[in-house]
Design an enzyme around this catalytic site. Structure first.
Site, mmCIF file in Angstrom:
data_model
loop_
_atom_site.group_PDB
_atom_site.id
_atom_site.type_symbol
_atom_site.label_atom_id
_atom_site.label_comp_id
_atom_site.label_asym_id
_atom_site.label_seq_id
_atom_site.Cartn_x
_atom_site.Cartn_y
_atom_site.Cartn_z
ATOM 1 N N ARG A 85 -5.005 3.609 17.148
ATOM 2 C CA ARG A 85 -5.738 2.932 16.064
ATOM 3 C C ARG A 85 -5.422 3.661 14.778
ATOM 4 N NH1 ARG A 85 -8.401 -0.691 13.824
ATOM 5 N NH2 ARG A 85 -10.244 -1.702 14.687
ATOM 6 N N LYS A 86 -6.011 3.238 13.666
ATOM 7 C CA LYS A 86 -5.830 3.955 12.409
ATOM 8 C C LYS A 86 -6.398 5.377 12.502
ATOM 9 C CE LYS A 86 -8.464 3.026 8.853
ATOM 10 N NZ LYS A 86 -9.419 2.442 7.851
ATOM 11 N N GLY B 174 -16.955 -5.654 1.342
ATOM 12 C CA GLY B 174 -17.029 -7.095 1.558
ATOM 13 C C GLY B 174 -17.313 -7.547 2.972
ATOM 14 N N ARG C 131 0.860 -1.204 0.000
ATOM 15 C CA ARG C 131 0.000 0.000 0.000
ATOM 16 C C ARG C 131 0.883 1.237 0.000
ATOM 17 N NH1 ARG C 131 -4.297 0.603 4.673
ATOM 18 N NH2 ARG C 131 -5.551 -0.760 3.356
ATOM 19 N N CYS D 59 -14.700 -0.550 4.163
ATOM 20 C CA CYS D 59 -13.672 0.102 3.341
ATOM 21 C C CYS D 59 -14.258 0.659 2.045
ATOM 22 C CB CYS D 59 -12.560 -0.880 3.007
ATOM 23 S SG CYS D 59 -11.834 -1.668 4.446
ATOM 24 N N GLY D 60 -15.306 0.027 1.551
ATOM 25 C CA GLY D 60 -15.959 0.491 0.313
ATOM 26 C C GLY D 60 -17.020 1.552 0.579
#
Ligand code: SRM
Ligand code: SF4
Length: 512
Positions: free
Chosen positions: A182-183, A438, A68, A443-444
């Site tokens: 965290r992110k 998914g 990434r 994420c989408g």
């Protein structure tokens, strides 16, 4: 830093392994890892710490890693795109690339033994994958038409780059920010249409006039997780559009989050939970202290007053005689040949620059208006159209089961197939934004879509089958709003008929 982190931290296995060895430490071990091979790596180094460098072990395709990148503001030069193309080309059918929902690119099929060479090529080309995964700040998004858009308010390019440089120490890695709870997501919008989905970021800078002066209102705490999704809320702060203010406030918020953020339960570690724990006013006070200056109160209104553009097709630039062309890349998937070809088009027709959008598409800027007609005859535009069909046009999909072990369903191929099937059966008067994701990690971004589809499992005729939960009502651009789940567990094989009816009932579609 870690010393001020609450003592509760030791409870969580992620906090434990971060305390034992910082993720960034594996940077010094890459040559050794390449020598011994991925099978011999310590499990935590392999599955977790390598993500600090953007290297993702894929249990679905062991030995074939995902890399990434960071693509600040979604911008790359054609030379950089060629370097990425060469990297994936050497992996034959295993090598490909995906444009991500954060205006970024991920490479597939990468072998660990090649990483030292790949990293030196990336560095030479001015690219980095540093701190792009796990408890780090993700790719920083900015207006995809920054510096091109005649109606833009603030050019975000330099600001995004400077924030990334601060966080990653110019791509070398910055231990100050490699142990966040965290992110963390940051977006800087400079246009009038909220092209970056500001509301779903932990920090968003949104253009706003205060007493006639243009700057940014600061929003905080937006996030999606499997248990909870929240839009960002105003910090009640306005800052001038300067590097000092944007980088300084980003740093201050990150410091407060790093030192005070909740670390015991990873489901409650995103910034919004800390803001709620402290109260917004106390959080704001702490940010001011870390910034070392008081913050002005927010401007009463931000300047997001346009519907969101998708940037597909030919658009005039602020530079007279120049246009940018947005190409539709179906679900963001690119081959090595596609990358080479895109780079060539940018060199022949443009000024050797390419841009990605959060809709997983590509923009080629700076094309002389007199060359547009010839550009449009290029064979690549048959694959990456400027006039896609109304469902394909706005289709977004996360990685899904092909490469992601969290996935409950295959997404990208199915998304394309369902869109094509419906387009062949229906006349659809306007574009409809459909997002596939998914699993509940989102994420989408199904919550920003008019029709959002989230992978799950359901029982049909006594058997467990791949299915989706249906989200509706996501609104983007001005007055953005998150959509919500309206139906659960639709078996994927029943989905086309369910969507057909929704398109007819709610989006004016008619049977062909
Ligand atoms: Fe994501 C984890 C892919 C955007 C929320 N995401 C993952 C992992 C890394 C899981 C894994 O290790 O397999 C996925 C990698 C799959 C792969 O092989 O590609 C993954 N996320 C993606 C991408 C590639 C989806 C895409 O196809 O575009 C996007 C990469 C963006 C980038 O360039 O950095 C991506 N992920 C997002 C977004 C959307 C956004 O940022 O606008 C979200 C929701 C917004 C947010 O984070 O608040 C998102 N990803 C997650 C989460 C849930 C986070 C949480 O707080 O619970 C996870 C799981 C986790 O972190 O534990 C996750
Ligand atoms: Fe993987 Fe789930 Fe994210 Fe899709 S939403 S990329 S399946 S983690």
């Amino acid at each position: 830093m870690t010393s001020t982190v609450k003592s509760e931290t030791t409870k969580n296995k992620f906090e434990k392994f971060k305390a034992e060895k910082d993720g960034l430490a594996v940077k010094e071990e890459l040559n050794y890892f390449a020598e011994i091979g991925w099978e011999a790596l310590d499990k935590t180094d392999l599955e977790q710490r390598l993500k600090w460098l953007g290297i993702f072990y894929r249990p679905v395709t062991p030995g074939k890693f995902m890399l990434r990148m960071r693509t600040p503001n979604g911008i790359l030069t054609s030379q950089q795109v060629k370097v990425l193309a060469e990297i994936v080309q050497r992996y034959g059918d295993d090598g490909s690339a995906d444009i991500t929902t954060r205006q970024n690119i991920q490479l597939r099929g990468v072998r660990l033994e090649d990483i030292p060479d790949i990293f030196s090529r990336l560095k030479e080309a001015g690219m980095t994958s540093m701190q792009s995964g796990m408890d780090n700040v993700r790719n920083i998004t900015g207006s995809p038409v920054a510096g091109l858009d005649g109606d833009e308010l603030i050019d975000t390019r330099n600001l995004v780059q400077k924030v990334q440089d601060m966080i990653t120490n110019c791509g070398e890695g910055n231990p100050e920010f490699t142990n966040l709870p965290r992110k963390f997501n940051i977006a800087i919008e400079g246009g009038r249409d909220n092209s970056v989905h500001a509301e779903i970021n932990d920090i968003a800078f949104v253009p706003a006039y205060k007493e006639g002066k243009l700057g940014f209102n600061v929003l905080v705490g937006g996030f999606f997780s499997s248990k909870r999704c929240e839009a960002a809320i105003p910090l009640n702060a306005w800052i001038p559009p300067t590097e000092e203010a944007v980088v300084g406030v980003s740093r201050a918020i990150l410091e407060v989050y790093r030192d005070r953020g909740l670390r015991a339960n990873r489901q409650k570690s995103r910034l919004m939970w800390l803001i709620e724990e402290l109260g917004l006013e106390e959080f704001r006070n702490l940010v001011e202290q870390a910034f070392g200056q008081s913050l002005e109160r927010a401007a009463t209104e931000d300047v997001i007053d346009w519907d969101k553009r998708d940037h597909i097709g030919v658009q005039a630039q602020q530079q007279p005689g120049k246009s940018y062309v947005g190409l539709h890349v179906p679900v963001g998937r690119l081959t090595a040949d596609d990358l080479f070809d895109l780079a060539r088009l940018a060199e022949v027709y443009g000024e050797s620059e390419l841009r990605f959008t959060v809709e997983q598409n590509v923009i080629i800027p700076h094309i002389a208006t007199e060359n547009i007609d010839t550009f449009l005859t290029e064979p690549l535009l048959e694959k990456f159209s400027i006039e896609p069909e109304p469902l394909s046009r706005s289709l977004v999909s996360c990685t899904g089961a092909q490469f992601c072990n969290f996935a409950l369903v295959e997404t990208k191929q199915r998304a394309l197939a369902v869109a094509k099937e419906l387009e062949s059966e229906l006349n659809i008067p306007n574009d409809v934004r459909i997002h596939w994701t998914g699993c509940p990690n989102s994420c989408g971004q199904p919550q920003v879509a008019q029709i959002g589809l989230m992978g799950t499992k359901a029982r049909k005729d006594g058997k467990m089958v791949e299915a989706v939960d249906l989200f509706m009502g996501g609104k983007v651009g001005k007055d953005a709003q998150l959509g919500s789940r309206v139906q659960k567990g639709i078996p994927c094989e029943d989905l086309p008929s369910v969507l057909r009816q929704i398109l007819i009932d709610e989006f004016g579609a008619t049977p062909k």
